[in-house]
Design an enzyme around this catalytic site. Sequence first.
Site, mmCIF file in Angstrom:
data_model
loop_
_atom_site.group_PDB
_atom_site.id
_atom_site.type_symbol
_atom_site.label_atom_id
_atom_site.label_comp_id
_atom_site.label_asym_id
_atom_site.label_seq_id
_atom_site.Cartn_x
_atom_site.Cartn_y
_atom_site.Cartn_z
ATOM 1 N N GLY A 51 0.558 -1.205 -0.208
ATOM 2 C CA GLY A 51 -0.340 0.224 0.424
ATOM 3 C C GLY A 51 0.842 1.125 -0.232
ATOM 4 N N CYS A 83 6.031 -5.316 -0.096
ATOM 5 C CA CYS A 83 6.413 -4.410 -0.489
ATOM 6 C C CYS A 83 6.079 -2.946 1.032
ATOM 7 C CB CYS A 83 4.939 -3.760 -1.912
ATOM 8 S SG CYS A 83 5.620 -3.211 -2.490
ATOM 9 N N ARG A 110 12.914 3.082 -1.505
ATOM 10 C CA ARG A 110 11.418 3.163 -1.750
ATOM 11 C C ARG A 110 11.754 3.151 -3.175
ATOM 12 N NH1 ARG A 110 8.447 7.564 0.015
ATOM 13 N NH2 ARG A 110 6.151 6.276 -0.103
ATOM 14 N N HIS A 172 4.366 -8.294 -4.688
ATOM 15 C CA HIS A 172 2.746 -8.389 -4.314
ATOM 16 C C HIS A 172 1.650 -9.857 -4.849
ATOM 17 C CE1 HIS A 172 1.449 -4.146 -3.147
ATOM 18 N NE2 HIS A 172 2.863 -3.916 -4.326
ATOM 19 N N GLU A 174 -0.364 -11.477 -3.916
ATOM 20 C CA GLU A 174 -1.530 -11.958 -3.579
ATOM 21 C C GLU A 174 -2.318 -11.751 -4.719
ATOM 22 O OE1 GLU A 174 -0.482 -7.162 -2.321
ATOM 23 O OE2 GLU A 174 0.714 -9.252 -2.114
#
Length: 203
Positions: A51, A83, A110, A172, A174
Amino acid sequence: MNIGVLGFQGDVQEHMDMLKKLSRKNRDLTLTHVKRVIDLEHVDALIIPGGESTTIYKLTLEYGLYDAIVKRSAEGMPIMATCAGLILVSKNTNDERVRGMGLLDVTIRRNAYGRQVMSFETDIEINGIGMFPAVFIRAPVIEDSGKTEVLGTLDGKPVIVKQGNVIGMTFHPELTGDTRLHEYFINMVRGRGGYISTADVKR
């Protein structure tokens, strides 16, 4: 077995959906959206989703979860961080806006793979799993993997690491439809070390 997903922001439902797919063969598996300290007290493990890392950081502080997560991790609670979640659990975030929890001995940079429009998917080889489709969205880079065990790399850079009861990745899982990393985590929770037989996993 109750697995919580930190529920403030990011790919919360996507992680829930992946775990629900695995509940058919893990019938004791229950899921919890973790938004309060009392929620965290009732879970056996925690997923910190991707996120926006500064937003997730601020909300964990506001709701008292930052210190509570650090405490539970020290007590042995397994954590999977993806992440932005990886940024939060890292030792050095290279960002004064986000103080890392220090659960993984890594140094992070980042958004190192660029803007969201430059996001991509590629196959990487993960120890104990095999080839895995990894989705990178404004992903951080692990600049120093410290004392962690590197489970997979991309272009010579670590993208998934593990240290004790914590596993973190810059991508990610997911978003892929491939449940193997979530099953790996379930096996960590069960004390099996994470390794799975890929022949037994349905994608």
